[in-house]
Design a protein around this motif. Structure first.
Motif, PDB file in Angstrom:
ATOM      1  N   VAL A  20      13.167   9.082  34.179  1.00  0.00           N
ATOM      2  CA  VAL A  20      12.941   9.044  35.687  1.00  0.00           C
ATOM      3  C   VAL A  20      11.832   8.055  35.928  1.00  0.00           C
ATOM      4  O   VAL A  20      11.691   7.305  36.950  1.00  0.00           O
ATOM      5  N   ALA A  21      10.778   8.355  35.051  1.00  0.00           N
ATOM      6  CA  ALA A  21       9.355   7.566  35.388  1.00  0.00           C
ATOM      7  C   ALA A  21       9.677   5.938  35.248  1.00  0.00           C
ATOM      8  O   ALA A  21       9.015   5.418  36.066  1.00  0.00           O
ATOM      9  N   LEU A  22      10.618   5.731  34.341  1.00  0.00           N
ATOM     10  CA  LEU A  22      10.696   4.276  34.120  1.00  0.00           C
ATOM     11  C   LEU A  22      11.816   3.576  35.053  1.00  0.00           C
ATOM     12  O   LEU A  22      12.010   2.351  34.834  1.00  0.00           O
ATOM     13  N   TRP A  23      12.922   4.518  35.654  1.00  0.00           N
ATOM     14  CA  TRP A  23      13.920   3.966  36.404  1.00  0.00           C
ATOM     15  C   TRP A  23      13.552   3.177  37.473  1.00  0.00           C
ATOM     16  O   TRP A  23      12.588   3.374  38.181  1.00  0.00           O
ATOM     17  N   PRO A  24      14.000   1.987  37.563  1.00  0.00           N
ATOM     18  CA  PRO A  24      13.696   1.357  38.665  1.00  0.00           C
ATOM     19  C   PRO A  24      14.036   1.691  40.268  1.00  0.00           C
ATOM     20  O   PRO A  24      14.966   2.424  40.429  1.00  0.00           O
ATOM     21  N   ARG A  25      13.080   1.497  41.124  1.00  0.00           N
ATOM     22  CA  ARG A  25      12.997   2.057  42.279  1.00  0.00           C
ATOM     23  C   ARG A  25      13.191   0.952  43.348  1.00  0.00           C
ATOM     24  O   ARG A  25      12.848  -0.260  43.135  1.00  0.00           O
ATOM     25  N   ASP A  26      14.001   0.914  44.301  1.00  0.00           N
ATOM     26  CA  ASP A  26      13.946   0.048  45.662  1.00  0.00           C
ATOM     27  C   ASP A  26      12.409   0.213  46.230  1.00  0.00           C
ATOM     28  O   ASP A  26      11.799   1.254  46.499  1.00  0.00           O
ATOM     29  N   GLU A  27      12.050  -1.298  46.490  1.00  0.00           N
ATOM     30  CA  GLU A  27      10.803  -1.258  47.072  1.00  0.00           C
ATOM     31  C   GLU A  27      10.745  -0.847  48.541  1.00  0.00           C
ATOM     32  O   GLU A  27      11.610  -0.956  49.252  1.00  0.00           O
ATOM     33  N   ALA A  28       9.471  -0.304  49.042  1.00  0.00           N
ATOM     34  CA  ALA A  28       9.548  -0.086  50.552  1.00  0.00           C
ATOM     35  C   ALA A  28       9.455  -1.102  51.310  1.00  0.00           C
ATOM     36  O   ALA A  28       9.195  -2.332  50.873  1.00  0.00           O
ATOM     37  N   PRO A  29      10.421  -1.268  52.491  1.00  0.00           N
ATOM     38  CA  PRO A  29      10.156  -2.419  53.217  1.00  0.00           C
ATOM     39  C   PRO A  29       8.849  -2.817  53.741  1.00  0.00           C
ATOM     40  O   PRO A  29       8.061  -1.965  53.980  1.00  0.00           O
ATOM     41  N   GLY A  30       9.043  -4.051  53.767  1.00  0.00           N
ATOM     42  CA  GLY A  30       7.706  -4.608  54.382  1.00  0.00           C
ATOM     43  C   GLY A  30       7.300  -6.222  53.883  1.00  0.00           C
ATOM     44  O   GLY A  30       8.747  -6.779  53.681  1.00  0.00           O
ATOM     45  N   PRO A  31       6.650  -6.914  54.256  1.00  0.00           N
ATOM     46  CA  PRO A  31       6.432  -8.137  53.944  1.00  0.00           C
ATOM     47  C   PRO A  31       6.784  -8.621  52.458  1.00  0.00           C
ATOM     48  O   PRO A  31       6.327  -7.885  51.494  1.00  0.00           O
ATOM     49  N   PRO A  32       7.508  -9.666  52.105  1.00  0.00           N
ATOM     50  CA  PRO A  32       7.917  -9.919  50.835  1.00  0.00           C
ATOM     51  C   PRO A  32       6.286 -10.451  50.170  1.00  0.00           C
ATOM     52  O   PRO A  32       5.569 -10.899  50.866  1.00  0.00           O
ATOM     53  N   PRO A  33       6.244 -10.190  48.825  1.00  0.00           N
ATOM     54  CA  PRO A  33       5.069 -10.487  48.214  1.00  0.00           C
ATOM     55  C   PRO A  33       4.561 -11.876  48.310  1.00  0.00           C
ATOM     56  O   PRO A  33       5.744 -12.895  48.544  1.00  0.00           O
ATOM     57  N   THR A  34       3.428 -12.443  48.468  1.00  0.00           N
ATOM     58  CA  THR A  34       3.140 -13.755  48.651  1.00  0.00           C
ATOM     59  C   THR A  34       3.032 -14.248  47.072  1.00  0.00           C
ATOM     60  O   THR A  34       2.407 -13.800  46.393  1.00  0.00           O
ATOM     61  N   PRO A  35       3.631 -15.349  46.997  1.00  0.00           N
ATOM     62  CA  PRO A  35       3.763 -15.756  45.675  1.00  0.00           C
ATOM     63  C   PRO A  35       2.647 -16.478  45.131  1.00  0.00           C
ATOM     64  O   PRO A  35       1.925 -17.033  45.986  1.00  0.00           O
ATOM     65  N   SER A  36       2.306 -16.505  43.964  1.00  0.00           N
ATOM     66  CA  SER A  36       1.083 -17.092  43.588  1.00  0.00           C
ATOM     67  C   SER A  36       1.077 -18.688  43.108  1.00  0.00           C
ATOM     68  O   SER A  36       2.125 -18.706  42.762  1.00  0.00           O
ATOM     69  N   ARG A  37       0.140 -19.039  43.758  1.00  0.00           N
ATOM     70  CA  ARG A  37       0.350 -20.609  43.420  1.00  0.00           C
ATOM     71  C   ARG A  37      -1.226 -21.278  43.531  1.00  0.00           C
ATOM     72  O   ARG A  37      -2.199 -20.393  43.995  1.00  0.00           O
ATOM     73  N   PRO A  38      -1.366 -22.234  43.111  1.00  0.00           N
ATOM     74  CA  PRO A  38      -2.896 -22.655  42.912  1.00  0.00           C
ATOM     75  C   PRO A  38      -3.350 -22.624  44.222  1.00  0.00           C
ATOM     76  O   PRO A  38      -2.697 -23.014  45.254  1.00  0.00           O
ATOM     77  N   SER A  39      -4.583 -22.525  44.296  1.00  0.00           N
ATOM     78  CA  SER A  39      -5.632 -22.628  45.522  1.00  0.00           C
ATOM     79  C   SER A  39      -5.281 -24.010  46.046  1.00  0.00           C
ATOM     80  O   SER A  39      -5.283 -24.857  45.465  1.00  0.00           O
ATOM     81  N   GLN A  40      -5.410 -24.060  47.525  1.00  0.00           N
ATOM     82  CA  GLN A  40      -5.252 -25.338  48.109  1.00  0.00           C
ATOM     83  C   GLN A  40      -6.500 -25.611  48.853  1.00  0.00           C
ATOM     84  O   GLN A  40      -7.271 -24.781  49.119  1.00  0.00           O
ATOM     85  N   ASP A  41      -6.510 -27.026  49.075  1.00  0.00           N
ATOM     86  CA  ASP A  41      -7.606 -27.326  49.810  1.00  0.00           C
ATOM     87  C   ASP A  41      -7.362 -26.941  51.242  1.00  0.00           C
ATOM     88  O   ASP A  41      -6.993 -27.501  51.924  1.00  0.00           O
ATOM     89  N   VAL A  42      -8.099 -25.750  51.791  1.00  0.00           N
ATOM     90  CA  VAL A  42      -7.889 -25.366  53.013  1.00  0.00           C
ATOM     91  C   VAL A  42      -8.243 -26.207  53.990  1.00  0.00           C
ATOM     92  O   VAL A  42      -7.970 -26.403  55.091  1.00  0.00           O
ATOM     93  N   SER A  43      -9.410 -26.992  53.861  1.00  0.00           N
ATOM     94  CA  SER A  43      -9.952 -27.783  54.772  1.00  0.00           C
ATOM     95  C   SER A  43      -8.864 -29.178  55.134  1.00  0.00           C
ATOM     96  O   SER A  43      -8.704 -29.538  56.293  1.00  0.00           O
ATOM     97  N   ALA A  44      -8.132 -29.576  54.028  1.00  0.00           N
ATOM     98  CA  ALA A  44      -7.093 -30.584  54.308  1.00  0.00           C
ATOM     99  C   ALA A  44      -6.083 -30.010  55.153  1.00  0.00           C
ATOM    100  O   ALA A  44      -5.437 -30.426  56.089  1.00  0.00           O
TER     101      ALA A  44
END
Length: 187
Positions: A20-44
């Motif tokens: 039961v503890a390891l059984w996959p569960r549906d995630e709660a609705p909400g915003p999709p996770p933000t994918p990790s990506r290299p930090s960007q030059d915000v000033s650009a």
């Protein structure tokens, strides 16, 4: 019950608890996770977005980050002003932002302030640039402004602040599809 039966029951109960503890569960609705990506030059990204400058809001305002230049500014609930909460993952928000931008260009339009929530600044700047929206926009990373107006977690959420300081949520329409709808809502 003898010891052997007790041990068997204990092992069976622990096994079921583990499954039961390891059984996959549906995630709660909400915003999709933000994918990790290299930090960007915000000033650009700021240069690419070409947002109009934020107008300082004065005393008693909520501290937010101006997306156009990255400065911290106070956004006061002094009207008339139209405040629109949006996020990059929100499809109706993406449809509504160009409509708000178009409305804001009309003579006599109430100032419009898009407030980015639940998204990173860089992602918001990228989206605004892609949509061609140049409104002075802010990022409310701490959700303080949304808490102040008691905005729901659903997006988009738009509020009209009247000259007397009265704040009302605009729910009809749920999101704007034409500048004329915005004009009607702020009368």
């Amino acid at each position: 019950m003898n010891n052997r039966t007790r041990w068997l029951v204990l092992v069976l109960v622990l096994g079921v608890a583990g499954v039961v503890a390891l059984w996959p569960r549906d995630e709660a609705p909400g915003p999709p996770p933000t994918p990790s990506r290299p930090s960007q030059d915000v000033s650009a990204l700021r240069a690419q977005a070409q947002l109009r400058p934020c107008v300082p809001g004065g005393e008693g305002g909520v501290e937010v980050t101006c997306l156009g230049d990255g400065t911290r500014t106070a956004l006061a609930l002094k009207g008339p002003i139209l405040i629109n909460f949006w996020a990059t993952w929100c499809q109706p928000c993406q449809e509504e932002l160009p409509v708000l931008d178009s409305y804001a260009k009309q003579p006599g339009a109430v100032p419009v302030v898009p407030v980015l929530v639940e998204s990173r600044e860089a992602d918001g700047l990228e989206l605004l640039a892609r949509l061609g929206v140049r409104l002075p926009s802010v990022h409310d990373g701490s959700d303080e402004l949304r808490k102040r107006v008691k905005a729901p977690m659903t997006l988009p959420a738009t509020y009209y602040v009247a000259a007397d300081g009265q704040v009302r949520q605009i729910t009809d329409p749920p999101y704007f599809k034409a500048p004329e709808q915005v004009e009607k809502a702020v009368r």
